[in-house]
Write an enzyme that holds these catalytic residues in place. Sequence first.
Site, PDB file in Angstrom:
ATOM      1  N   ASP A   1      -7.994  -1.283   0.773  1.00 47.45           N
ATOM      2  CA  ASP A   1      -7.722  -1.068   2.204  1.00 47.45           C
ATOM      3  C   ASP A   1      -8.950  -1.390   3.052  1.00 47.45           C
ATOM      4  O   ASP A   1      -8.868  -2.113   4.048  1.00 47.45           O
ATOM      5  CB  ASP A   1      -7.308   0.382   2.455  1.00 47.45           C
ATOM      6  CG  ASP A   1      -5.910   0.690   1.953  1.00 47.45           C
ATOM      7  OD1 ASP A   1      -5.142  -0.260   1.715  1.00 47.45           O
ATOM      8  OD2 ASP A   1      -5.591   1.879   1.796  1.00 47.45           O
TER       9      ASP A   1
ATOM     10  N   SER B   1      -3.661   8.535 -10.208  1.00 49.39           N
ATOM     11  CA  SER B   1      -4.919   8.515 -10.954  1.00 49.39           C
ATOM     12  C   SER B   1      -6.093   8.371 -10.001  1.00 49.39           C
ATOM     13  O   SER B   1      -5.944   7.850  -8.895  1.00 49.39           O
ATOM     14  CB  SER B   1      -4.931   7.354 -11.965  1.00 49.39           C
ATOM     15  OG  SER B   1      -4.864   6.107 -11.288  1.00 49.39           O
TER      16      SER B   1
ATOM     17  N   ARG C   1       3.896   8.639  -7.152  1.00 47.24           N
ATOM     18  CA  ARG C   1       4.612   9.921  -7.133  1.00 47.24           C
ATOM     19  C   ARG C   1       5.892   9.864  -7.965  1.00 47.24           C
ATOM     20  O   ARG C   1       6.227  10.810  -8.675  1.00 47.24           O
ATOM     21  CB  ARG C   1       4.937  10.317  -5.686  1.00 47.24           C
ATOM     22  CG  ARG C   1       3.702  10.610  -4.829  1.00 47.24           C
ATOM     23  CD  ARG C   1       4.085  11.117  -3.470  1.00 47.24           C
ATOM     24  NE  ARG C   1       4.784  10.096  -2.693  1.00 47.24           N
ATOM     25  CZ  ARG C   1       4.191   9.200  -1.918  1.00 47.24           C
ATOM     26  NH1 ARG C   1       2.866   9.197  -1.825  1.00 47.24           N
ATOM     27  NH2 ARG C   1       4.893   8.325  -1.228  1.00 47.24           N
TER      28      ARG C   1
ATOM     29  N   ASP D   1       0.837  -1.193   0.000  1.00 49.24           N
ATOM     30  CA  ASP D   1       0.000   0.000   0.000  1.00 49.24           C
ATOM     31  C   ASP D   1       0.877   1.250   0.000  1.00 49.24           C
ATOM     32  O   ASP D   1       0.581   2.232  -0.690  1.00 49.24           O
ATOM     33  CB  ASP D   1      -0.919  -0.012   1.216  1.00 49.24           C
ATOM     34  CG  ASP D   1      -1.878   1.162   1.225  1.00 49.24           C
ATOM     35  OD1 ASP D   1      -2.151   1.699   0.141  1.00 49.24           O
ATOM     36  OD2 ASP D   1      -2.352   1.538   2.308  1.00 49.24           O
TER      37      ASP D   1
ATOM     38  N   ASP E   1      -7.074   1.786  -4.336  1.00 47.82           N
ATOM     39  CA  ASP E   1      -6.284   1.729  -3.109  1.00 47.82           C
ATOM     40  C   ASP E   1      -7.187   1.755  -1.883  1.00 47.82           C
ATOM     41  O   ASP E   1      -7.041   0.937  -0.970  1.00 47.82           O
ATOM     42  CB  ASP E   1      -5.303   2.901  -3.089  1.00 47.82           C
ATOM     43  CG  ASP E   1      -4.345   2.830  -1.917  1.00 47.82           C
ATOM     44  OD1 ASP E   1      -3.657   1.803  -1.772  1.00 47.82           O
ATOM     45  OD2 ASP E   1      -4.267   3.799  -1.142  1.00 47.82           O
TER      46      ASP E   1
ATOM     47  N   ASP F   1       2.788   1.424  -3.553  1.00 44.50           N
ATOM     48  CA  ASP F   1       2.068   1.936  -4.727  1.00 44.50           C
ATOM     49  C   ASP F   1       1.945   3.454  -4.688  1.00 44.50           C
ATOM     50  O   ASP F   1       1.970   4.126  -5.722  1.00 44.50           O
ATOM     51  CB  ASP F   1       0.703   1.255  -4.900  1.00 44.50           C
ATOM     52  CG  ASP F   1      -0.272   1.559  -3.765  1.00 44.50           C
ATOM     53  OD1 ASP F   1      -0.017   2.478  -2.977  1.00 44.50           O
ATOM     54  OD2 ASP F   1      -1.291   0.864  -3.671  1.00 44.50           O
ATOM     55  N   GLY F   2       1.847   4.015  -3.479  1.00 50.37           N
ATOM     56  CA  GLY F   2       1.816   5.467  -3.355  1.00 50.37           C
ATOM     57  C   GLY F   2       3.136   6.096  -3.775  1.00 50.37           C
ATOM     58  O   GLY F   2       3.165   7.131  -4.462  1.00 50.37           O
TER      59      GLY F   2
END
Length: 227
Positions: free
Chosen positions: A80, A69, A63, A55, A76, A58-59
């Site tokens: 979660d 998107s 960036r 998690d 996401d 992917d963030g």
Amino acid sequence: MANKPKTMPRQLSVYLYIPNIIGYIRILLNCYAFAQCFSSKRLFAVLYFLSFVCDALDGWCARKFNQASTFGAVLDMVTDRISTACLLVILSQVYRPSLVFLSLLALDIASHWLQMYSTFLAGKTSHKDVKDSSSWLFKLYYGNRMFMGYCCVACEVLYIALFLIGRNHTENLMDVILTTLKQGSPLSFLVALSLFGCSIKQVINIIQMKTAADACVVFDTEKKQKP
């Protein structure tokens, strides 16, 4: 002249963004983890936590590669919420009173759903845009990644630890927590640290739900006042 069929290269490319592919991997990890949760607790814990680590990954990828998107943000959040919800449901079957975990589940879903909905009503691009909030704790949570990371990790670590500690389906939650804290072991420290962060997270969820609900009411009020 016949209209040419429209192509969708941009749409397809968004599905194949690196952070979104990581999101698909998270879903597969969670599916397999929950399939094994009662037959192999340790394997479940490893896979579930690995999905949680992804998690953050992917963030970072979003960036790093400029691949943020709306679809990725929704994917996401849905991943979660569903993964946490499933774990809370399982914990509600292991510990008594089960209402504790079901209440946490309801609060988690309600606060995030309201926050996303109020974000779209306000025309914001991200549910993390809370600069206009009057709560310093709420702004600190979404404005400081370290603090937000601590609170989120604390929740997941606490839930995983409780799942690993539970030995039968009639455990009293308070008895297990107090017994674990009194042991004075590294596990005790981990549970204490996680319990503190998780408590802060629940307070923030309440603030988030109230703030988002207020935003919806303001939107309705302003809509009625328009000629």
